[in-house]
Design a protein around this motif. Structure first.
Motif, PDB file in Angstrom:
ATOM      1  N   TYR A   1       2.006  16.391   0.559  1.00 27.45           N
ATOM      2  CA  TYR A   1       2.322  16.125  -0.857  1.00 27.45           C
ATOM      3  C   TYR A   1       2.762  17.337  -1.688  1.00 27.45           C
ATOM      4  O   TYR A   1       3.506  17.175  -2.646  1.00 27.45           O
TER       5      TYR A   1
ATOM      6  N   CYS B   1       9.014   7.869   4.018  1.00 22.19           N
ATOM      7  CA  CYS B   1       8.529   7.556   2.658  1.00 22.19           C
ATOM      8  C   CYS B   1       9.527   7.969   1.589  1.00 22.19           C
ATOM      9  O   CYS B   1       9.337   7.663   0.416  1.00 22.19           O
TER      10      CYS B   1
ATOM     11  N   ASN C   1       2.397   5.925  -3.705  1.00 24.48           N
ATOM     12  CA  ASN C   1       3.331   6.264  -2.618  1.00 24.48           C
ATOM     13  C   ASN C   1       2.623   7.144  -1.596  1.00 24.48           C
ATOM     14  O   ASN C   1       2.114   8.211  -1.945  1.00 24.48           O
ATOM     15  N   LEU C   2       2.618   6.695  -0.361  1.00 24.91           N
ATOM     16  CA  LEU C   2       1.945   7.465   0.692  1.00 24.91           C
ATOM     17  C   LEU C   2       2.948   8.204   1.572  1.00 24.91           C
ATOM     18  O   LEU C   2       4.034   7.701   1.843  1.00 24.91           O
ATOM     19  N   CYS C   3       2.550   9.411   1.981  1.00 25.74           N
ATOM     20  CA  CYS C   3       3.349  10.182   2.940  1.00 25.74           C
ATOM     21  C   CYS C   3       2.418  10.620   4.053  1.00 25.74           C
ATOM     22  O   CYS C   3       1.343  11.152   3.790  1.00 25.74           O
ATOM     23  N   ARG C   4       2.843  10.407   5.299  1.00 24.79           N
ATOM     24  CA  ARG C   4       2.005  10.800   6.438  1.00 24.79           C
ATOM     25  C   ARG C   4       2.316  12.222   6.892  1.00 24.79           C
ATOM     26  O   ARG C   4       1.634  12.746   7.773  1.00 24.79           O
TER      27      ARG C   4
ATOM     28  N   ASN D   1       0.789  -1.248   0.000  1.00 23.82           N
ATOM     29  CA  ASN D   1       0.000   0.000   0.000  1.00 23.82           C
ATOM     30  C   ASN D   1       0.812   1.283   0.000  1.00 23.82           C
ATOM     31  O   ASN D   1       0.402   2.275  -0.590  1.00 23.82           O
ATOM     32  N   CYS D   2       1.974   1.303   0.664  1.00 27.16           N
ATOM     33  CA  CYS D   2       2.588   2.603   0.965  1.00 27.16           C
ATOM     34  C   CYS D   2       3.668   3.061  -0.014  1.00 27.16           C
ATOM     35  O   CYS D   2       3.938   4.251  -0.134  1.00 27.16           O
TER      36      CYS D   2
END
Ligand code: FES
Ligand code: FES
Length: 169
Positions: A141, A104, A134-137, A46-47
């Motif tokens: 973004y 990330c 691609n996920l960023c917490r 997922n990430c």
């Protein structure tokens, strides 16, 4: 089950290893080869934190088995800088604040590398689409998108410099 022998080129070096058939590529890179720049964020595809290049294509390395890269070429974040100099994408992430905790970031940079190798002038929409896996917490973004836009300018300037042409940044 017996280990499987694989021959793989990792960051330009030929490596031969005996791997467990069930070992994921990301664990092979981190645990067997010590390439810990590739992160594990979810282990469930997922990430995107685990993104590397396999034969030049961006791949989430938690979605592949190490045995599947037999005979292939793998590139990780460790191979981007050269001679102590950051790659322009790394430089751009620093300059435009494209990272906060950094978890990330190697995956973001490898995905960006793949995008910019196919498209030297991506639009904001194309950048956002390419980052969809691609996920960023942390960053929200926008600063990542700005970093990739800036990286494309730096890379064009680098190319122009090699050809002896001046480019305004
Ligand atoms: S660790 Fe591979 S996608 Fe999250
Ligand atoms: S910078 Fe923290 S997850 Fe992206």
């Amino acid at each position: 089950m017996d280990n499987i022998n694989i021959k793989v080129k990792v960051n330009g070096k030929r490596v031969e290893s005996a791997v467990e058939p069930r070992k994921l590529l990301v664990h092979y890179l981190r645990e067997d080869l010590g390439l810990t720049g590739t992160h594990v964020g979810c282990d469930t595809s997922n990430c995107g934190a685990c993104t590397v290049l396999v034969d030049g294509k961006a791949v989430k390395s938690c979605t592949m088995l190490a045995a599947q890269v037999d005979g292939k070429e793998v590139t990780t974040i460790e191979n981007l800088s050269s001679g102590g100099k950051l790659h322009p994408i790394q430089e751009a992430f620093l300059e435009k604040h494209g990272l906060q905790c950094g978890y990330c970031t190697s995956g973001m940079i490898m995905t960006s590398f793949w995008l910019l190798s196919r498209n030297k002038n991506p639009t904001e929409e194309e950048i956002r689409r390419s980052l969809s896996g691609n996920l960023c917490r942390c960053t929200g973004y926008q600063s990542i998108v700005d970093s990739i836009t800036y990286a494309s300018k730096l890379m064009k300037a680098d190319e122009a410099e090699k050809e002896g042409i001046m480019v305004e940044q």
